[in-house]
Design an enzyme around this catalytic site. Structure first.
Site, mmCIF file in Angstrom:
data_model
loop_
_atom_site.group_PDB
_atom_site.id
_atom_site.type_symbol
_atom_site.label_atom_id
_atom_site.label_comp_id
_atom_site.label_asym_id
_atom_site.label_seq_id
_atom_site.Cartn_x
_atom_site.Cartn_y
_atom_site.Cartn_z
ATOM 1 N N HIS A 47 -8.520 10.998 1.906
ATOM 2 C CA HIS A 47 -7.619 9.861 1.720
ATOM 3 C C HIS A 47 -6.327 10.026 2.506
ATOM 4 O O HIS A 47 -5.504 9.113 2.555
ATOM 5 C CB HIS A 47 -7.319 9.692 0.228
ATOM 6 C CG HIS A 47 -6.645 8.401 -0.114
ATOM 7 N ND1 HIS A 47 -5.291 8.304 -0.346
ATOM 8 C CD2 HIS A 47 -7.140 7.136 -0.245
ATOM 9 C CE1 HIS A 47 -4.983 7.045 -0.629
ATOM 10 N NE2 HIS A 47 -6.079 6.316 -0.560
ATOM 11 N N LYS B 27 -3.468 10.254 5.364
ATOM 12 C CA LYS B 27 -3.108 9.527 6.582
ATOM 13 C C LYS B 27 -2.061 10.374 7.292
ATOM 14 O O LYS B 27 -0.844 10.185 7.127
ATOM 15 C CB LYS B 27 -2.542 8.148 6.260
ATOM 16 C CG LYS B 27 -3.462 7.288 5.334
ATOM 17 C CD LYS B 27 -3.120 7.467 3.889
ATOM 18 C CE LYS B 27 -3.788 6.447 2.967
ATOM 19 N NZ LYS B 27 -5.191 6.292 3.044
ATOM 20 N N HIS C 241 0.836 -1.203 0.000
ATOM 21 C CA HIS C 241 0.000 0.000 0.000
ATOM 22 C C HIS C 241 0.868 1.248 0.000
ATOM 23 O O HIS C 241 0.378 2.365 0.122
ATOM 24 C CB HIS C 241 -0.901 -0.053 1.248
ATOM 25 C CG HIS C 241 -2.016 0.933 1.249
ATOM 26 N ND1 HIS C 241 -2.144 1.910 2.202
ATOM 27 C CD2 HIS C 241 -3.061 1.102 0.400
ATOM 28 C CE1 HIS C 241 -3.213 2.635 1.958
ATOM 29 N NE2 HIS C 241 -3.790 2.176 0.876
ATOM 30 N N ASP D 36 1.194 17.760 19.497
ATOM 31 C CA ASP D 36 1.835 18.896 20.138
ATOM 32 C C ASP D 36 2.364 19.865 19.077
ATOM 33 O O ASP D 36 1.732 20.032 18.045
ATOM 34 C CB ASP D 36 2.917 18.428 21.108
ATOM 35 C CG ASP D 36 2.310 17.773 22.360
ATOM 36 O OD1 ASP D 36 1.109 17.987 22.617
ATOM 37 O OD2 ASP D 36 3.036 17.045 23.058
ATOM 38 N N LYS E 76 3.486 4.280 -1.157
ATOM 39 C CA LYS E 76 3.680 5.199 -2.276
ATOM 40 C C LYS E 76 5.050 5.837 -2.091
ATOM 41 O O LYS E 76 5.225 6.744 -1.281
ATOM 42 C CB LYS E 76 2.602 6.281 -2.322
ATOM 43 C CG LYS E 76 1.186 5.749 -2.621
ATOM 44 C CD LYS E 76 0.465 5.300 -1.380
ATOM 45 C CE LYS E 76 -0.957 4.838 -1.700
ATOM 46 N NZ LYS E 76 -1.624 4.249 -0.513
ATOM 47 N N ASP F 37 17.658 9.346 -8.203
ATOM 48 C CA ASP F 37 19.093 9.628 -8.150
ATOM 49 C C ASP F 37 19.644 9.679 -6.731
ATOM 50 O O ASP F 37 20.673 10.335 -6.476
ATOM 51 C CB ASP F 37 19.419 10.939 -8.871
ATOM 52 C CG ASP F 37 19.267 10.836 -10.378
ATOM 53 O OD1 ASP F 37 19.189 9.704 -10.886
ATOM 54 O OD2 ASP F 37 19.192 11.886 -11.040
#
Length: 387
Positions: free
Chosen positions: A295, A297, A109, A302, A111, A116
């Protein structure tokens, strides 16, 4: 107990929605000189996907080594097979993650893109159009999907690069001895005294060496929280330990705000609703987001702790799938992300404890049944780790 290993002297840029993310990603690939590692869950065949695909193919055709991983289930069998033929013909090395569930039900899942060994991208944004649902590419959204990624430069890129290379090698043909050696290499933890610029750490979850790393990072930060917790997530179904950590924060006077995406999956919404009474009774503020597909996450705790990544706060992400998050300790970055979350909270629907007094007994029972069913599924697929 493994903790987040923060490295100093990083430059971390927050990217909000595909409007920020895709131009930055494509520009980095277009300027690649020798190497690109790329991994994603969904790679759609829409206009956005075609632009990123063209950039990857263009890099390969000018001599850059491009190694690309797409999840077989997330991208879809037909799309990934069609894309594979095109990529291989154009010189891109492409591997599918877990086709036909040959390695169980685990999905990648994550991404991730590293170019380089100089710049890396990590977050929750798939390769698909912001204005269409990720689970139904023909269904338009009322506003751009609410999501984030980060662009990273500095020492942390080496850690992200190492994970990308390891994943690529894992999906290839490795004998037992080489796999053991690879595992030993990945057990080595690089520690650098964090004193300057942005401190950031890279945390991943898998079923081998980092089974609870992301949840542990959250729990440690929640345990130290003294002022506020802002957490935004589309699929809220955490373990009992995670829920108790949020409740404990609220009970000791920390302001806890949960921004939850709703409206995608009935079962997921019902499970989240089953948690609301106890959370609300403890003083946790729950806000549902309806403006568009949430979508992201992300979280801010603090004044200087923040995380952006692919991991949802649910059983699949915390105990089953492969995930990747960046944790940032920096006041300016945290403030920037906090502003985005607070703006979304202002647009959401505040849920109160009184709202549940009007929920019928049948529906309440339905919420509890949904949670029991979900917990059973997670205990089966995640081998008993979800509770």
């Amino acid at each position: 107990m493994r903790t987040v290993n923060f490295l100093a002297d990083n430059e971390v840029r927050l990217l909000h929605t595909g409007t920020d993310y895709f131009p930055a990603l494509i520009d980095a690939i277009d300027n690649a000189q020798y190497e690109v590692y790329f991994e994603t869950y969904i790679f759609a065949g829409d206009d956005t996907g075609q632009k990123v695909l063209a950039a990857l193919i263009g890099a390969a055709q000018r001599g850059v080594q491009v190694r690309m991983i797409t999840d077989w289930w997330g991208t879809g069998r037909r799309q990934v097979n069609s894309m594979h033929e095109q990529l291989v013909a154009k010189g891109v090395e492409h591997r599918m993650f877990n086709p036909w569930f040959r390695r169980g039900v685990t999905r990648t899942h994550r991404k991730i893109c590293v170019v380089d060994r100089q710049v890396a991208y990590v977050g929750g944004i798939n390769i698909n159009d912001d204005m269409f649902c990720d689970y139904d590419h023909s269904k338009p959204l009322s506003a751009p999907r609410w999501d984030f990624a980060v662009q990273v430069r500095g020492p942390l890129v080496a850690d992200i690069q190492m994970e990308a290379v390891t994943q690529w090698r894992r999906l290839g043909k490795l004998g037992l001895i080489k796999r053991i050696g690879l595992y030993r290499d990945m057990r080595k933890v690089q520690k650098i005294a964090a004193q300057h610029a942005v401190q950031a750490g890279f945390v991943v979850r898998d079923n081998l060496r980092n089974r609870r790393t992301i949840q542990r990072a959250y729990l440690q930060a929640l345990g130290r929280a003294r002022k506020s917790v802002l957490l935004a997530n589309p699929y809220f179904a955490p373990s009992r330990k995670f829920r108790q950590a949020l409740i404990s924060c609220a009970e000791r006077g920390v302001e806890v705000v949960l921004l939850i995406g709703v409206g995608e999956i009935w079962l997921q919404d019902a499970v989240a609703h089953s948690f609301y009474p106890k959370l609300l009774a403890a003083g946790v503020k729950v806000v549902e987001y309806h403006k568009t597909q949430l979508h992201a996450k992300v979280a801010v705790i603090d004044d200087d702790w923040a995380t952006v990544g692919s991991s949802n706060v649910d059983g699949l992400s915390l105990f089953l799938n492969q995930e990747a998050n960046v944790v940032i300790k920096d006041a300016a970055f945290a403030q920037s992300l906090r502003k985005h979350i607070e703006d979304a909270v202002a647009e959401g629907k505040l849920i109160t404890y009184d709202d549940f007094e009007h929920v019928g007994h049948v529906r309440r029972i339905g919420y509890e049944v949904a949670f029991v069913f979900y917990k059973l599924l997670m205990r089966v697929f995640a081998v008993g780790k979800y509770a």
